[in-house]
Structure formats: C-alpha cells, structure tokens
Design an enzyme around this catalytic site. Structure first.
Site, PDB file in Angstrom:
ATOM      1  N   ASP A   1       0.815  -1.215   0.000  1.00 40.05           N
ATOM      2  CA  ASP A   1       0.000   0.000   0.000  1.00 40.05           C
ATOM      3  C   ASP A   1       0.846   1.261   0.000  1.00 40.05           C
ATOM      4  O   ASP A   1       2.027   1.257   0.342  1.00 40.05           O
ATOM      5  CB  ASP A   1      -0.959   0.010   1.195  1.00 40.05           C
ATOM      6  CG  ASP A   1      -0.233  -0.111   2.536  1.00 40.05           C
ATOM      7  OD1 ASP A   1       0.752  -0.868   2.606  1.00 40.05           O
ATOM      8  OD2 ASP A   1      -0.657   0.542   3.512  1.00 40.05           O
TER       9      ASP A   1
ATOM     10  N   GLU B   1      -0.537  -1.804   5.367  1.00 42.65           N
ATOM     11  CA  GLU B   1       0.449  -1.680   6.439  1.00 42.65           C
ATOM     12  C   GLU B   1       0.388  -0.310   7.083  1.00 42.65           C
ATOM     13  O   GLU B   1       0.635  -0.173   8.284  1.00 42.65           O
ATOM     14  CB  GLU B   1       1.861  -1.927   5.877  1.00 42.65           C
ATOM     15  CG  GLU B   1       2.932  -2.110   6.953  1.00 42.65           C
ATOM     16  CD  GLU B   1       3.417  -0.805   7.578  1.00 42.65           C
ATOM     17  OE1 GLU B   1       3.677  -0.788   8.801  1.00 42.65           O
ATOM     18  OE2 GLU B   1       3.540   0.200   6.846  1.00 42.65           O
TER      19      GLU B   1
END
Length: 403
Positions: free
Chosen positions: A78, A136
């Site tokens: 991400d 994350e």
C-alpha cells in the site's frame, strides 16, 4: 547462477514492475490495481495462489521438491495519502497519493524472489509462503491476513518469517541493517479532550479556559517522560495535533489534542498509558476542569528473534560479501505491522538503504516525505536476499541454523 546473478538478470523486469506500481498508488486494504499487477508478475510460476476475502491480499505458496517446514517472506503493497513532489518519468498519476515509503520496491522485490525460488523449487526442503500484504500504513493488514489464515496456509505454521524495508535516507546506499530484539517501536495514540466553560477573552477569570490547561498538559507530558522512564528503555510522546477555539477573543468550551506514543517494552507500554491519564486528570482537576482521555492501542513492538536476526546477517554476508550488512546499535522509533507476524513466528526484519547515489543519506528526504526518492538499483539485491533467506533457512531446517 547465484541468486545475485539471477536477480541482476531480472533487473529490467523488476524496475518495470516497480515503476508501474509507483504510478498507480492505492491506499488501505483495497488495492485492486496493485493486486492485478502482482498477479500478472507471478503468472506462469508454480505457485498456489489465494486472494484475501476482506482485503486485496495475495498469498502465494511454492511447494518445495522435498518435504519440510515452511518459511514466510512478506512484502507490503500500500501507499500513503501524500502528494508527490518529484520530477520522475514514473511519478504518481493519482492525485494526493504516493509510494512515499517504498512499498512499491518491497512488492517488486518479493515478486522477484518468487521467480528466483521457483527456478530452484526442486532444491527446497519445504515450502515458501509469499505474503503480499495491503494495509500496512495504519490498517493492520498483517493482522487481517493472519486472521484469514496466511500462517496456516501450508498446513503448519512457518518456522521463520522475514520482512524487509527500504529507507530513502539514514543508511548508506545498498547497506543492509538489522539487530536482535526490538527493532521498531510500538505506536499508540493518546487523545485528550479538555472540557471547560467558554467566555470572553477580556475576562478569563469568568470562564474556565481549556487552552491554558491543555498547554500545561502538553508541557507536562514531556517532563513526565524524562522523569519517569529510563533513557535506555526509551519512551517518546509527541503531540502532533492541538485544536481549540475559532477566534482571538473567545475562550472556547473545549480543547483537544492527540499524541503519538512510542515504546519498546511491554512494561513501559502499560506504564506510560497509566501515567499519561493520571497527568491530564491531575492538571484538569487543578484547574477545575473536566477531561476525557483515551488510549488507542496501535501496532506492537517489532521484535526480531535473536537467532533469526543473526542468521539474516550471515546470509547477507554470504550473499554479498562482508561490509554490506551491519548490526544497528539502536532500534527505530517508527512502527511496523510485521510485528503481528513476529509475535507468532520467530523471524527478522531487515532494513535496506535505498538512497540514490547522488544524494547524501544524512540529508536526503526520509520515508513518508513527498520528496522521498528510492534507488532502483537495490531491487535485485532485495530480491536476492529474500530468496536466499528462504532457500538457506529451509536447507538448514533439519540441522539447525548453525554458526
């Protein structure tokens, strides 16, 4: 060929994947375009692939040619809600989003490791789990993947887990670094609302000023930390948000602030929560005000298993020669949700210096900056280390990790 040689042969493909991911950054747990690109990069490999139910994760299992345990390799995918300020041919095409933390490199390196290990599948005495993880950056993606079964996908939990993180500054280019024990901090959020009584700014004695008390609290937090906690088991409390009032001559009813709280030990994590609440309640009582304080628990401490951290260092030395890996004397105050994996599985988290060679690591923009830059030259090395960690660890599984 060695892993390093094979990885260098893949260099152009790794760079192409990384650049493609960088142009279309996605946030949080839903990364459909990223997932599609990773699946395309893995196409044709002898992998058992499963997709997440509640998030855009990819779990890929490579079954070794001989029976044995499993090893997990993780890469996060991400991006961040940051508007990129760089001049690159592959700059982010999504307004307000950027791969400012280097997760595009992690993803490309892990995909590269899948190719390297697939080519040596028959040599593996066990299985490799490739954990491509969304979310994350504050979404607990690792915890979601654990809840969906990433640690039991091969039938038994992995015997070791390894993660890697590039940094755009601090480390010299292409240097690896890790340490036994805590390597990244727990990160929690402390939120305080001070409740007073509004009034006219010319007559503060007729009101109950929450701003004055809030400022005392903020100053008191710093004094409390230095007078309560051992500097060798550090605690950091930083107030990053303070909001109160709407104009210069009105005392508001409320003031609100938020702080990030970083710790490295379970005992300090418990103690700092209690002491923070005691402090703000005491200041509020002294001013005759009310207060609401909440403590949101975030990512736990990222703790490297000492044996696995030593193994990671020896593997890097064997792969690249001496001088490319060092044991960092201090942990980092940042936080990581790979901590959830390391709470369940012994393993190691390794940093890789990715500062471009024309910049000074001491002054280059750090991760999360809109000007952060990462050097593509580290991609083959990261892929090679991922692959070598799994290959060597499985080969050493029966005899132990040795010296």
């Amino acid at each position: 060929m060695s892993f390093t040689e094979s990885a260098q042969d893949m260099r152009d493909e790794l760079i192409q994947l990384r650049h493609s991911l960088h142009t279309t950054p996605e946030l949080g747990l839903a990364l459909p375009r990223t997932q599609e690109k990773v699946l395309s990069a893995l196409d044709g490999l002898p992998l058992e692939i499963s997709l997440g139910a509640g998030l855009s994760s990819i779990t890929a299992v490579l079954r070794g040619g001989r029976p044995g345990p499993a090893v997990l390799l993780r890469g996060d995918m991400d991006a961040l809600p940051v508007a990129e300020r760089n001049e690159l041919p592959y700059i982010s095409q999504i307004e307000g989003r950027m791969h400012a933390c280097g997760h595009d490199l992690h993803t490309a390196m892990l995909a590269g490791a899948a190719h390297l290990l697939s080519a040596r599948r028959e040599e593996l005495a066990g299985d490799v789990i490739f954990m491509f993880q969304p979310g994350e950056e504050g979404y607990e993606g690792a915890k979601h993947m654990i809840d969906e079964g990433v640690l039991t996908v091969t039938g038994t939990p992995p015997v070791a887990a390894y993660g890697m993180h590039v940094v755009s500054s601090m480390l010299p280019p292409k240097m690896f670094a890790s340490r036994p024990g805590p390597i990244m901090a727990a990160a929690d959020v402390f939120t305080v609302t001070v409740k007073g009584r509004g009034g006219h700014g010319s007559s503060p004695h007729r009101a109950k000023d929450p701003i004055q008390a809030g400022c005392e609290m903020v100053a008191g937090l710093q004094s409390m930390v230095t007078r309560t906690f051992d500097v060798f088991d550090p605690v950091v409390v930083t107030v990053g948000s303070f909001h109160a009032g709407s104009t210069d001559n009105v005392i508001p009813d409320e003031a609100r602030f938020e702080a990030t709280v970083r710790t490295f030990s379970k005992s300090n994590r418990v103690l700092v929560k209690r002491r923070l609440v005691e402090l703000v309640e005491g200041v509020a009582a002294a001013h005759g005000l009310g207060v609401e304080a909440s403590f949101g628990m975030g990512y736990p401490v990222t703790v490297n298993d000492p044996t696995e951290a030593g193994f990671a260092g020896r593997t890097a030395d064997a792969l690249f020669g001496p001088g490319r890996y060092f044991v960092t004397p201090q942990p980092v105050m940042g936080s990581e949700d790979f901590s959830y994996v390391l709470e369940e599985v012994p393993g190691a988290f390794v940093f890789l210096g990715a500062c471009p060679p024309d910049l000074d690591p001491e002054t280059a923009a750090y991760n999360h900056s809109p000007e952060a830059l990462f050097d593509d030259a580290v991609l083959p090395d990261g892929a090679a280390l991922y692959a070598s960690l799994a290959h060597t660890r499985l080969g050493a599984a029966d005899a132990g990790l040795g010296g």
